[in-house]
Motif scaffolding. Sequence first.
Motif, PDB file in Angstrom:
ATOM      1  N   GLY A   1      16.212  19.371-133.063  1.00  0.00           N
ATOM      2  CA  GLY A   1      17.340  19.510-132.152  1.00  0.00           C
ATOM      3  C   GLY A   1      18.386  18.435-132.308  1.00  0.00           C
ATOM      4  O   GLY A   1      19.097  18.111-131.345  1.00  0.00           O
ATOM      5  N   THR A   2      18.540  17.866-133.521  1.00  0.00           N
ATOM      6  CA  THR A   2      19.485  16.782-133.710  1.00  0.00           C
ATOM      7  C   THR A   2      20.549  17.149-134.723  1.00  0.00           C
ATOM      8  O   THR A   2      20.322  17.944-135.638  1.00  0.00           O
ATOM      9  N   LEU A   3      21.718  16.533-134.571  1.00  0.00           N
ATOM     10  CA  LEU A   3      22.767  16.632-135.573  1.00  0.00           C
ATOM     11  C   LEU A   3      22.445  15.712-136.745  1.00  0.00           C
ATOM     12  O   LEU A   3      21.532  14.885-136.663  1.00  0.00           O
ATOM     13  N   THR A   4      23.230  15.858-137.810  1.00  0.00           N
ATOM     14  CA  THR A   4      23.096  15.089-139.060  1.00  0.00           C
ATOM     15  C   THR A   4      21.750  15.340-139.735  1.00  0.00           C
ATOM     16  O   THR A   4      21.318  14.549-140.568  1.00  0.00           O
ATOM     17  N   THR A   5      21.096  16.410-139.357  1.00  0.00           N
ATOM     18  CA  THR A   5      19.922  16.896-140.082  1.00  0.00           C
ATOM     19  C   THR A   5      20.165  18.366-140.366  1.00  0.00           C
ATOM     20  O   THR A   5      20.998  19.006-139.718  1.00  0.00           O
TER      21      THR A   5
ATOM     22  N   ASP B   1      22.696  10.149-128.731  1.00  0.00           N
ATOM     23  CA  ASP B   1      21.438  10.045-129.473  1.00  0.00           C
ATOM     24  C   ASP B   1      21.109  11.317-130.247  1.00  0.00           C
ATOM     25  O   ASP B   1      20.160  11.344-131.033  1.00  0.00           O
ATOM     26  N   VAL B   2      21.901  12.377-130.071  1.00  0.00           N
ATOM     27  CA  VAL B   2      21.716  13.579-130.877  1.00  0.00           C
ATOM     28  C   VAL B   2      22.204  13.333-132.303  1.00  0.00           C
ATOM     29  O   VAL B   2      21.750  13.974-133.249  1.00  0.00           O
ATOM     30  N   TRP B   3      23.128  12.389-132.464  1.00  0.00           N
ATOM     31  CA  TRP B   3      23.664  12.016-133.784  1.00  0.00           C
ATOM     32  C   TRP B   3      22.716  10.982-134.376  1.00  0.00           C
ATOM     33  O   TRP B   3      22.670   9.842-133.960  1.00  0.00           O
TER      34      TRP B   3
ATOM     35  N   LEU C   1      23.335   6.916-139.430  1.00  0.00           N
ATOM     36  CA  LEU C   1      23.976   5.626-139.181  1.00  0.00           C
ATOM     37  C   LEU C   1      25.472   5.695-139.419  1.00  0.00           C
ATOM     38  O   LEU C   1      26.231   4.899-138.863  1.00  0.00           O
ATOM     39  N   ASP C   2      25.926   6.626-140.267  1.00  0.00           N
ATOM     40  CA  ASP C   2      27.358   6.834-140.478  1.00  0.00           C
ATOM     41  C   ASP C   2      27.942   7.586-139.295  1.00  0.00           C
ATOM     42  O   ASP C   2      27.525   8.706-139.008  1.00  0.00           O
ATOM     43  N   ARG C   3      28.938   6.968-138.619  1.00  0.00           N
ATOM     44  CA  ARG C   3      29.563   7.602-137.438  1.00  0.00           C
ATOM     45  C   ARG C   3      31.086   7.504-137.571  1.00  0.00           C
ATOM     46  O   ARG C   3      31.708   6.673-136.916  1.00  0.00           O
ATOM     47  N   PRO C   4      31.750   8.319-138.369  1.00  0.00           N
ATOM     48  CA  PRO C   4      31.199   9.340-139.267  1.00  0.00           C
ATOM     49  C   PRO C   4      31.159   8.822-140.698  1.00  0.00           C
ATOM     50  O   PRO C   4      31.516   7.685-140.979  1.00  0.00           O
TER      51      PRO C   4
ATOM     52  N   LEU D   1      27.873  -0.909-135.654  1.00  0.00           N
ATOM     53  CA  LEU D   1      26.564  -1.419-135.271  1.00  0.00           C
ATOM     54  C   LEU D   1      25.522  -0.886-136.254  1.00  0.00           C
ATOM     55  O   LEU D   1      25.490   0.316-136.540  1.00  0.00           O
ATOM     56  N   PRO D   2      24.667  -1.722-136.784  1.00  0.00           N
ATOM     57  CA  PRO D   2      23.699  -1.289-137.812  1.00  0.00           C
ATOM     58  C   PRO D   2      22.466  -0.627-137.211  1.00  0.00           C
ATOM     59  O   PRO D   2      21.338  -0.930-137.591  1.00  0.00           O
ATOM     60  N   ILE D   3      22.677   0.274-136.259  1.00  0.00           N
ATOM     61  CA  ILE D   3      21.557   0.910-135.570  1.00  0.00           C
ATOM     62  C   ILE D   3      21.864   2.387-135.358  1.00  0.00           C
ATOM     63  O   ILE D   3      23.027   2.810-135.360  1.00  0.00           O
ATOM     64  N   ALA D   4      20.807   3.172-135.209  1.00  0.00           N
ATOM     65  CA  ALA D   4      20.959   4.536-134.725  1.00  0.00           C
ATOM     66  C   ALA D   4      21.110   4.487-133.215  1.00  0.00           C
ATOM     67  O   ALA D   4      20.733   3.505-132.566  1.00  0.00           O
TER      68      ALA D   4
END
Length: 909
Positions: A118-122, A232-234, A237-240, A266-269
């Motif tokens: 149920g997440t984006l970027t997958t 948090d659905v994204w 780490l690239d935004r975008p 920020l270097p985090i998800a």
Amino acid sequence: MNNAFTGKQRNESVQDRRTTTAKRWVAASLAGVLWIMPVIGSEAMSPWTASNASIAAAATALTVNKLSEDVITSGAVMMKYKYTAVRSGKSASGLADVIRVDLSNPYVSLDVMTGKGGTLTTRQSTGGMAKETGAVAAVNGDYFNTGGEGSPIGGQVSGGVLVSTPSQLDGMYAFAVTKDRKPIIDEFSFQGTVSSGDGSQFPLSGVNKGAYNPEGGTSTYSHANALYIYTDVWTALDRPKNSSTTPTEALVENGVVTKLSENAALPIAVPKGAFILRGHGQAAKFMMDHLTVGQPVTSTYSLISKTTQQALDPSTLQTMIGGHTILVNNGKASAFSRSTSSIDGTRARTALGYSQDGRYVYVIAVEKNSNSTGMSLSELQSFMTNIGVWKGLNLDGGGSTTMVDRPLAETSTTLTFNTEYGTEQRSIVNGLGVYTSAPQGEVKGIKISGNTTLLIGQKATYSLKGYDTYYNPIDVAAGNPTWKSSGDSVTVKAGEVTAVKPGTVTLTAASGGASADTKVTVLGGSDLNSLTIGTPTAPLTAGASVSVPVTAVTKSGASVAVPASALKWEFVGFKGSVQDGKLTVASVDEGVTTGYAIARYDGFSTAVVLSKAAATPWEDFENVNYPIAFTTNATGVKGTAAVTDGGPDRAGSKVLSMSYDMTAGSGKMYAYAQFNGTNGKAIPATATSMSVDVMGDKSLNWMRAEIVDNSGATVYVDLAKVIDWTGWKSLNIDLTGSGIKFPATLKRLYVVNVEEGQDERSKTGTVAFDNITFTMPSLSSEAGLPKGTASMSIGSKTVTVNGQKKPIDVAPIVKDNSTYVPIRYVLDAFGGTATWDPVSKRILVLRGSKVLDLTLGKKEYVLNGKRQSAEVAPLLLQGRTLVPLRLVSEQLGLTVKWEQNTKTVTIES
């Protein structure tokens, strides 16, 4: 307006969605068009910007007939249609599948499923998302950038939660269902505001968006001077991805800024329940001027209808998915709301619509495969109005078009039809699924699941499955069902069926007071179109052993592995055996240079032709002494072609490796590995097949070989219509129907990226080739066949072979304008044998690489395992078999001349 991303309430809503709603998402993503661009610094514009004006559309007339209607679950049915259209004066037909969802039924619902978990970027296949979320049916969904992180172009609401906002693009419509179960199709924009702790505000441009080129605004780039929220659905780490300017980001947890990073991501998800504010330019300045760690941040937003200018609170929606142009409005074909040049052509299609009263939603998929020609957009409009769509839009189609559904009484979904790539399903970012929330009901019916056709000797297991009053599966195995067959073509024991002989029976199962039956047909030889042996040629050497799996293709087109117990083997020219699928040569008869291992299934034959030199190695790339080079047809395409070490999978071996990069090219693009400059490498004799080991790159591109034959004609041979695998794979290509005049030269092996559906195929990749082999019967099985000339005259009982007259006991005749010759004397002159089976009235002719089965009085014959048809049938005259002259010339490799004045037939080899 909707207040979002504030404190504990936001965190709880996210957590709740993760544990409940997200499990019910159905993903139906659509093939991406490469429209997303860097934030700043790119001069290239997207094809979406070509023309945003509405384009008049006139639906193309179709004839539409419903073929079937089957219940999926309470409130949802699957309907299959056949359509016929006239294209360029010719009739074309195809198939379309429609899931009709009844929104008045409280137990059925629609929702968007997204990627993995149920997440984006997958990304995940439609079938995979349906399985993960428990959907009973699903279809691919929105357009997405195939080179991006994996987010939809349009807006998305899943389980009542806003997942992604619409892109600022003209004419892009969306489909939604409100929480009070009303369908909506409209064009939406997004409006939002972020407020800092000191009361300052800045416009919010969107939520969870990739970079793209906006339309109709003041900025060329989506993220320039803009503020976006990533939840948090994204997961990436690239935004975008492809952001050319330096961002400023702030982590907001429980409505409070906990981290602030100036001029750096920020270097985090994004942590669960939190979100990250990302700003560029003026938005970044706002963040640094007004955001402070420990201070609160709030946001408000809404969707705006471009039709009515009214605001829509996303929290009032159960689901929403983006699409492309509107297709149908008020029950009629609508003008396209944006340019369709990038999605035109006759393709597989996906669409959504609803009925005039808003009760029914139509989930539509048009097939393009061996059974269906696909549709144009105007044909799709006509189809939609034919089936009752009042308002409808286009979803992503082409190679992404995928539909799955759960057959009645089954527990999982299966492909509704083959995609453009066969059973391969593209990985996509989202889709639309159908769900049921019905309670378990009483047993309503049972059905038998299993094969409807079997081959002699084949064993198959059948299961008894039930469905309840809501048409959902229910376990009936506990009832210890009984089984029986209406005839002796099969035997049955506890659901296991063994096919015994050709015929059709009714298989019946009973459980409690319910029973079900199904027809099972055991196929005979007359039901087959072909028998193919996995290894059609083999060495004629004592001790040689080859694998001989046999596959049957039925007249309906189904391909079935033939059980070993169903085959009877006959060996000519050698002694041997077949055990566990392997043919072993025990000894070779004295003086024999060509042998035959003939396999028969209920009389239908195929054969392995064995010779002293069956398959001739042509190139293994170990000692290449000629140049190999990379070439292309298109400006901008780059690549390399060279002999290299084989790598871990081919240790100690050399291979031909070709890498290509077509990202800077356009149109139909080719990447060639060229042999020996423009000369190519010779194929010295007639080849009936070619085999080559290929390392695939799963690019979905087309792989071919270019051969120039002895007449100077160029012949293009398909190695693989779709490169849908990775790693090494052996390909076997039948050359008998290619029309190549040998000797010939192989000039190039190459990869094609075709223009239609180009966005669905990779433009970069690496393939490799090894162990190219040609089967050349003229160098082996036909090497010793006599050469010469034989003449026979109608009505004359003599034959002249190489100038010498010989008596024959039956003369050639003309019957019904066809010339017949005695097959025995043709074979005596030119080599080969013929045997007669008086029981089946079958003549088996063996000559060189040819195995020909003829039946007296029948026009159909079998040549090397393939059923074919002649204009006339063989006949029996005075105890001798006469065959049509055309069969001699076309099927035995001989040349025939007819002299009308003397009524003389001259045969040459």
